[in-house]
Design a protein around this motif. Structure first.
Motif, PDB file in Angstrom:
ATOM      1  N   LYS A 173      78.793  58.628   7.092  1.00  0.00           N
ATOM      2  CA  LYS A 173      78.146  58.002   8.237  1.00  0.00           C
ATOM      3  C   LYS A 173      76.696  57.714   7.890  1.00  0.00           C
ATOM      4  O   LYS A 173      75.933  58.625   7.543  1.00  0.00           O
TER       5      LYS A 173
ATOM      6  N   TYR B  78      73.270  55.888   9.324  1.00  0.00           N
ATOM      7  CA  TYR B  78      72.566  55.282  10.460  1.00  0.00           C
ATOM      8  C   TYR B  78      71.462  54.381   9.939  1.00  0.00           C
ATOM      9  O   TYR B  78      70.882  54.648   8.893  1.00  0.00           O
ATOM     10  N   GLY B  79      71.143  53.351  10.703  1.00  0.00           N
ATOM     11  CA  GLY B  79      70.035  52.469  10.356  1.00  0.00           C
ATOM     12  C   GLY B  79      70.423  51.473   9.286  1.00  0.00           C
ATOM     13  O   GLY B  79      71.584  51.357   8.908  1.00  0.00           O
ATOM     14  N   SER B  80      69.425  50.725   8.808  1.00  0.00           N
ATOM     15  CA  SER B  80      69.709  49.733   7.775  1.00  0.00           C
ATOM     16  C   SER B  80      68.459  49.517   6.921  1.00  0.00           C
ATOM     17  O   SER B  80      67.374  49.965   7.250  1.00  0.00           O
TER      18      SER B  80
ATOM     19  N   VAL C 154      67.185  54.163   6.372  1.00  0.00           N
ATOM     20  CA  VAL C 154      68.573  54.617   6.365  1.00  0.00           C
ATOM     21  C   VAL C 154      68.649  56.140   6.390  1.00  0.00           C
ATOM     22  O   VAL C 154      67.906  56.811   5.684  1.00  0.00           O
ATOM     23  N   THR C 155      69.529  56.675   7.249  1.00  0.00           N
ATOM     24  CA  THR C 155      69.827  58.109   7.218  1.00  0.00           C
ATOM     25  C   THR C 155      71.298  58.282   6.909  1.00  0.00           C
ATOM     26  O   THR C 155      72.145  57.764   7.623  1.00  0.00           O
ATOM     27  N   ARG C 156      71.587  59.002   5.833  1.00  0.00           N
ATOM     28  CA  ARG C 156      72.986  59.309   5.544  1.00  0.00           C
ATOM     29  C   ARG C 156      73.311  60.637   6.212  1.00  0.00           C
ATOM     30  O   ARG C 156      73.013  61.702   5.690  1.00  0.00           O
ATOM     31  N   ALA C 157      73.884  60.551   7.415  1.00  0.00           N
ATOM     32  CA  ALA C 157      74.137  61.766   8.197  1.00  0.00           C
ATOM     33  C   ALA C 157      75.346  62.524   7.668  1.00  0.00           C
ATOM     34  O   ALA C 157      75.394  63.746   7.739  1.00  0.00           O
TER      35      ALA C 157
ATOM     36  N   THR D 257      77.091  64.617  14.523  1.00  0.00           N
ATOM     37  CA  THR D 257      77.593  63.342  13.988  1.00  0.00           C
ATOM     38  C   THR D 257      79.057  63.489  13.601  1.00  0.00           C
ATOM     39  O   THR D 257      79.889  62.639  13.925  1.00  0.00           O
TER      40      THR D 257
ATOM     41  N   CYS E 286      82.140  61.561  15.344  1.00  0.00           N
ATOM     42  CA  CYS E 286      83.037  60.678  14.581  1.00  0.00           C
ATOM     43  C   CYS E 286      84.493  61.077  14.813  1.00  0.00           C
ATOM     44  O   CYS E 286      85.370  60.226  14.927  1.00  0.00           O
TER      45      CYS E 286
ATOM     46  N   ASP F  74      81.444  58.042  18.203  1.00  0.00           N
ATOM     47  CA  ASP F  74      80.698  57.296  17.193  1.00  0.00           C
ATOM     48  C   ASP F  74      81.684  56.743  16.161  1.00  0.00           C
ATOM     49  O   ASP F  74      82.803  57.244  16.052  1.00  0.00           O
TER      50      ASP F  74
ATOM     51  N   THR G 288      81.114  55.103   8.921  1.00  0.00           N
ATOM     52  CA  THR G 288      80.741  53.995   8.034  1.00  0.00           C
ATOM     53  C   THR G 288      81.877  53.730   7.054  1.00  0.00           C
ATOM     54  O   THR G 288      82.230  52.582   6.785  1.00  0.00           O
TER      55      THR G 288
END
Ligand SMILES: Nc1ncnc2c1ncn2[C@@H]1O[C@H](COP(=O)(O)OP(=O)(O)OP(=O)(O)O)[C@@H](O)[C@H]1O
Ligand SMILES: [Mg+2]
Length: 261
Positions: free
Chosen positions: A18, A20-22, A26-29, A55, A59, A64, A67
């Motif tokens: 997962k 977040y952001g772009s 970017v956060t790889r949760a 998270t 998911c 949520d 990714t």
């Protein structure tokens, strides 16, 4: 008594990532998280603040989207369900317990617990019987005609647990369900979850930062920086012995201070 593997897989999380952001924010949760939960297991998820616990739960609960990777519940890949089917799936297969009980203020405890069955158009007679039964189990039969503001926090949270359990969902998802409770009420809620797990083979996935709460489960997954760091199985240990083992892992993962867990 054994607290080991109970039955067929009900939840299969495979290579879930997962992000977040772009671009440059970017956060790889979650990074490559895989695990399986069998029917009748009570699984805890622990990890420091920001490690990805909520998270992961979101998911799994379809609140949520992942990714990449897949989340299969009772044979259905929920990452591929479209919104109308998703709503139905969530209603029929999942039960939710949050830190704040999320009860509807204008409904009595009985009506709150019955709500998922009412929405599913379950016959009234059956609904009443099931509400009564689950209320007996969770020791809240005496508050069924009260409104949330007339109940203690602990009672409200047990009513929320009853609402999550009443549909007999495939998986019950709980994010810090004891987070807002004092120790006595936390204990009562955990005992209720434990009882539902043992008596009805309810499958529970519970996020907690509290080793005491985690000691009620059969297995704990420890998350660090979005990955499963390790897992502990209770096996034949009693709750106190399991608690001690959990504390050891918490201390080992400590780093910045194990009290952050
Ligand atoms: N909607 C979002 N947008 C961007 N980043 C997010 C979002 N939700 C969570 N994150 C980030 O993902 C990471 C994991 O967050 P998560 O809420 O899963 O942590 P947690 O383990 O539940 O923490 P806590 O114990 O504090 O509840 C954190 O770095 C967080 O900042
Ligand atoms: Mg969280």
């Amino acid at each position: 008594m054994s607290y080991g593997v109970q039955g067929a897989p009900v939840l299969e999380v495979s290579h879930v990532e997962k992000v977040y952001g772009s671009r440059n924010n970017v956060t790889r949760a979650l990074a490559d998280v895989s695990f399986t939960v069998n029917k009748g297991e009570f699984v805890g998820i622990m990890g420091a603040s920001g490690s990805g616990k909520s998270t992961l739960l979101n998911c799994v609960s379809t609140i949520d989207t992942v990714t990449s990777g897949s989340v299969v519940i009772n044979g259905a890949d929920v990452t591929r369900l479209k919104s109308d089917k998703l709503t139905r799936f969530r209603r029929e297969q999942l039960g939710f317990i949050f830190q704040d009980s999320n009860l509807l203020d204008t409904l009595t405890a009985r009506e709150n617990i019955a709500l998922p069955l009412t929405i599913a158009r379950t016959p009234a007679k059956e609904t009443l019987a099931r509400v009564e039964q689950v209320a007996q189990r969770l020791n809240i039969a005496g508050v069924l005609d009260k409104y949330p503001y007339q109940m203690s926090g602990g009672q409200q949270q047990r009513v929320a647990a009853a609402r999550a359990l009443v549909t007999d969902p495939a998986v019950i998802l709980a994010d810090e369900p004891t987070g807002a409770l004092d120790s006595k009420n936390a204990r009562l809620l955990l005992e209720s979850l434990e009882a539902m797990n043992r008596q009805y083979q309810a499958t529970v996935l519970m996020v907690t930062h509290d080793s005491f709460a985690a000691s009620y489960t059969n297995r704990v997954l420890f998350i660090r920086d979005g990955r499963i760091f390790t897992e502990l199985r209770r096996g034949d240990s009693d709750r106190r012995a399991f608690f001690d083992r959990i504390m050891e892992v918490v201390a080992m993962m400590g780093g910045e201070g194990s009290d952050a867990l």
